[in-house]
Design a protein around this motif. Structure first.
Motif, PDB file in Angstrom:
ATOM      1  N   UNK A 134       0.603  32.358  16.830  1.00 34.87           N
ATOM      2  CA  UNK A 134       1.872  31.919  17.049  1.00 34.87           C
ATOM      3  C   UNK A 134       1.923  30.547  17.403  1.00 34.87           C
ATOM      4  N   UNK A 135       0.680  29.822  17.493  1.00 30.26           N
ATOM      5  CA  UNK A 135       0.622  28.472  17.543  1.00 30.26           C
ATOM      6  C   UNK A 135       1.273  27.645  16.658  1.00 30.26           C
ATOM      7  N   UNK A 136       2.051  26.455  17.236  1.00 31.88           N
ATOM      8  CA  UNK A 136       2.544  25.631  16.224  1.00 31.88           C
ATOM      9  C   UNK A 136       1.679  25.186  14.888  1.00 31.88           C
ATOM     10  N   UNK A 137       0.671  24.824  15.290  1.00 29.41           N
ATOM     11  CA  UNK A 137      -0.247  24.525  14.129  1.00 29.41           C
ATOM     12  C   UNK A 137      -0.616  25.367  13.011  1.00 29.41           C
ATOM     13  N   UNK A 138      -0.772  26.604  13.768  1.00 25.32           N
ATOM     14  CA  UNK A 138      -1.283  27.656  12.864  1.00 25.32           C
ATOM     15  C   UNK A 138      -0.188  28.209  11.989  1.00 25.32           C
ATOM     16  N   UNK A 139       0.873  28.448  12.583  1.00 25.20           N
ATOM     17  CA  UNK A 139       2.198  28.661  11.669  1.00 25.20           C
ATOM     18  C   UNK A 139       2.549  27.798  10.559  1.00 25.20           C
ATOM     19  N   UNK A 140       2.340  26.405  10.972  1.00 23.57           N
ATOM     20  CA  UNK A 140       2.516  25.499   9.737  1.00 23.57           C
ATOM     21  C   UNK A 140       1.314  25.455   8.751  1.00 23.57           C
ATOM     22  N   UNK A 141       0.289  26.069   9.016  1.00 19.46           N
ATOM     23  CA  UNK A 141      -0.749  26.145   8.046  1.00 19.46           C
ATOM     24  C   UNK A 141      -0.469  27.621   7.230  1.00 19.46           C
ATOM     25  N   UNK A 142       0.041  28.522   8.162  1.00 21.42           N
ATOM     26  CA  UNK A 142       0.389  29.690   7.609  1.00 21.42           C
ATOM     27  C   UNK A 142       1.512  29.770   6.471  1.00 21.42           C
ATOM     28  N   UNK A 143       2.366  28.711   6.859  1.00 24.23           N
ATOM     29  CA  UNK A 143       3.348  28.428   5.880  1.00 24.23           C
ATOM     30  C   UNK A 143       3.337  27.583   4.788  1.00 24.23           C
ATOM     31  N   UNK A 144       2.064  27.113   4.730  1.00 24.32           N
ATOM     32  CA  UNK A 144       1.896  26.121   3.812  1.00 24.32           C
ATOM     33  C   UNK A 144       2.596  24.754   3.964  1.00 24.32           C
ATOM     34  N   UNK A 145       2.896  24.498   4.971  1.00 20.08           N
ATOM     35  CA  UNK A 145       3.821  23.287   5.392  1.00 20.08           C
ATOM     36  C   UNK A 145       3.047  21.910   5.301  1.00 20.08           C
ATOM     37  N   UNK A 146       3.350  20.885   4.524  1.00 21.76           N
ATOM     38  CA  UNK A 146       2.520  19.873   4.633  1.00 21.76           C
ATOM     39  C   UNK A 146       2.889  18.980   5.829  1.00 21.76           C
ATOM     40  N   UNK A 147       1.253  18.838   6.598  1.00 22.87           N
ATOM     41  CA  UNK A 147       1.365  18.328   7.620  1.00 22.87           C
ATOM     42  C   UNK A 147       0.401  17.013   7.702  1.00 22.87           C
ATOM     43  N   UNK A 148       0.914  15.927   7.905  1.00 21.08           N
ATOM     44  CA  UNK A 148       0.331  14.681   7.843  1.00 21.08           C
ATOM     45  C   UNK A 148       0.478  13.765   9.340  1.00 21.08           C
TER      46      UNK A 148
END
Length: 204
Positions: A134-148
């Motif tokens: 439940x690290x922020x980066x993992x959750x962003x990836x888990x939810x397919x959130x665009x991260x740039x």
DNA sequence: TGCCAGGCCCTCTTTAGGGCCTT
């Protein structure tokens, strides 16, 4: 006067370490305001803690002593942030950490705030029990959130936490059938035992 | 001198310990 129920500030601190009680200070604050499900404003400033940061923190954040040497002192930045925050409620990823630094920095300038905290980490642990962690980066990836951008910089982490927060609100809305998800309901859900989350949402 | 965070949450628990998160 109650905190503003229609507006929410999602914030993130970069700091010199883990504990304001041991002398650690904030070195950057980033925040976004969410109104009616959309980001409407943002705030980002480096701040000079008055002493050098460790190599670990410089490597971890990408913030250097040279960058901080030209930054305004913490008290000036935190005063501007307090004005930005107003009476809004607050969200942070692992809110207990950011709340400690917010309280410590605002106490130094005798500044109060009315908003209450919610924690995206506690909420994610309940909603996404199948996530690898439940690290922020993992959750962003888990939810397919665009991260740039660069994680561990305050504004980017606040922006990513905001996107994660909106995704969680949508999932709560779907599972509960509620068209709007009150802040107080989120606070209750964040304290609900994991095994009872489905029952809680179905009973809304 | 030596130590050095704190809250949440799980379990081989509650007279406790350790992993997860944040920098």
């Amino acid at each position: 006067m109650q905190p503003n129920a229609d507006s929410l500030v999602i914030l993130d601190f970069e700091t010199t370490g883990l504990s304001p009680d041991n002398g650690d200070r904030a070195i950057e604050i980033g925040a976004v305001r969410i109104e009616n499900g959309k980001v409407t404003e943002q705030f980002q400033e480096l701040m000079n803690p008055g002493f050098g940061i460790s190599d670990f923190i410089a490597n971890y954040t990408g913030i250097t002593n040279e960058m901080l040497s030209g930054a305004a002192p913490c008290d000036q930045v935190m005063k501007r942030f307090a004005d930005f925050l107003g009476d809004d409620n607050l969200v942070a990823h692992n809110a207990s950490f950011d709340k400690r630094f917010l309280d410590a920095e605002l106490n130094r300038i005798s500044c109060q705030y009315r908003g209450e905290f919610a924690c995206s980490l506690l909420l994610a642990r309940r909603l996404y029990q199948q996530a690898p962690n439940h690290k922020l980066g993992t959750l962003v990836q888990f939810k397919d959130i665009l991260a740039s951008g660069n994680f561990h910089r305050a504004l980017f982490d606040a922006q990513m936490t905001a996107k994660l927060w909106l995704a969680m609100l949508e999932d709560i809305s779907i599972q509960s059938g509620l068209s709007e998800v009150p802040f107080t309901l989120i606070q209750k859900l964040s304290k609900t035992p994991k095994q009872q989350v489905s029952t809680f949402l179905a009973s809304c």
